[in-house]
Design an enzyme around this catalytic site. Structure first.
Site, short mmCIF file in Angstrom:
data_model
loop_
_atom_site.label_atom_id
_atom_site.label_comp_id
_atom_site.label_asym_id
_atom_site.label_seq_id
_atom_site.Cartn_x
_atom_site.Cartn_y
_atom_site.Cartn_z
N HIS A 1 0.48 -11.71 2.26
CA HIS A 1 -0.55 -10.97 1.51
C HIS A 1 -1.27 -11.85 0.49
O HIS A 1 -2.50 -11.78 0.37
CB HIS A 1 0.11 -9.77 0.82
N TYR B 1 0.83 -1.22 0.00
CA TYR B 1 0.00 0.00 0.00
C TYR B 1 0.87 1.26 0.00
O TYR B 1 0.36 2.36 -0.17
CB TYR B 1 -0.94 0.04 1.22
#
Ligand code: NAP
Length: 278
Positions: A108, A50
């Site tokens: 992730h 991110y």
């Protein structure tokens, strides 16, 4: 506002709802995270990918919220799946966040073609032993991926963060998590930009309970025992999204919302068996 908590399979606790930060960058990320903390969020979800860990860390410090009240999550990206890379990646995340430990750290994506997620999991197990991470989990794992890491290490993740929203309810995967003692954390819990806010069952429940469509969807999440992490850069929506513990959907309302699920409901992530995210 009191937010209920979930106790995980490692006896740590997480609030039943958290704040997602994907897509928030730079000063906007600092501002949105700071206002979320002010609204009462205590779980903040970030990730290396991110590119906002520094900004999230800045907001955490600015908030003045005591560290032991915060639950900070980050995630190891696909390109860091080797054992040493996963360890280094975690140290870098801590450095960017300005923290001495993470409360929850996730793999992730499984990226099965690389077949290194078991090595990343072993790294997480060791990082937890060293106290650098309190709880360890995964994201976008199928039942088979879960079984691989459980079989190889004897340790089940505390959390599997997967895409869940009314257009993609993932009941089977929710059940697979539950059977293994893994808490389902829902990403894109509203359905992001395609959120079915105008769909009849959502609107009807909103009218019946005097709440907003967004609150109905998040209530649908927590009533299933899921932990949603809605993202909003809008302070009024941040507050609204947190305020979902004062009403209850009945069985018919729950079922009607779940029935919005579509075969093409997977909106953003690919199939974890084939999709790779580095
Ligand atoms: N593990 C993974 O692979 C993965 C993948 C995707 C996402 N995630 C995590 O999940 C978090 C949330 O997912 P997301 O950001 O994709 O989607 P989301 O939370 O379902 O939806 C966010 C969108 O909905 C809007 N919104 C928020 N509250 C609203 C409300 N009450 N009424 C109407 N619209 C509302 C937001 O707009 P405004 O901001 O303009 O208010 C934003 O455009 C991410 O931030 C990230 O932390 C994880």
């Amino acid at each position: 506002m009191t937010i209920p908590t979930y106790t995980l399979n490692d006896d740590t606790t997480l609030p039943a709802i958290g704040f997602g930060t994907a897509g928030l960058r730079g000063e906007a990320a600092v501002e949105a995270t700071a206002s979320a903390l002010e609204a009462g969020y205590r779980l903040v979800d970030t990730a290396v990918n991110y590119e906002n860990e520094r900004e999230v860390g800045e907001a955490l410090r600015k908030s003045g919220v005591p560290r032991d009240e915060l639950r900070v999550t980050s995630k190891i990206p696909g390109r860091h799946h080797g054992y040493d890379d996963a360890i280094a990646s975690t140290h870098e995340s801590l450095e960017r966040l300005g923290l001495d430990h993470l409360d929850l750290h996730l793999i992730h994506w499984p990226n099965p073609s690389r077949d290194l997620f078991v090595d990343a999991w072993r790294a997480l197990v060791d990082l937890r032993e060293q106290g650098l991470v309190r709880s360890i989990g995964v994201s976008n794992f199928t039942a088979e991926h879960l079984d691989r890491i459980i079989d190889e290490t004897g340790l089940a993740p505390s959390v599997n963060q997967i895409e869940v929203h009314p257009l993609f309810p993932q009941l089977e995967m929710q059940r697979a998590n539950e059977e293994r003692g893994v808490r389902t954390e829902s990403w894109s819990p509203l359905g992001k930009r395609q959120a079915p806010l105008d769909e009849a069952p959502v609107r009807a429940a909103a009218e019946a309970h005097g709440v907003t469509p967004g609150q109905v969807i998040l209530r649908w999440q927590v009533q299933q025992g899921n932990l949603p992490i809605p993202k909003s850069a809008t302070p009024s929506r941040q507050r609204e999204n947190l305020d979902v513990f004062g009403f209850e959907l009945d069985e018919a309302e729950m079922e009607a919302i779940t029935a919005l699920g579509r075969s093409d409901g997977r909106l953003f992530g690919g199939d974890p068996d084939s999709h790779e995210e580095m």
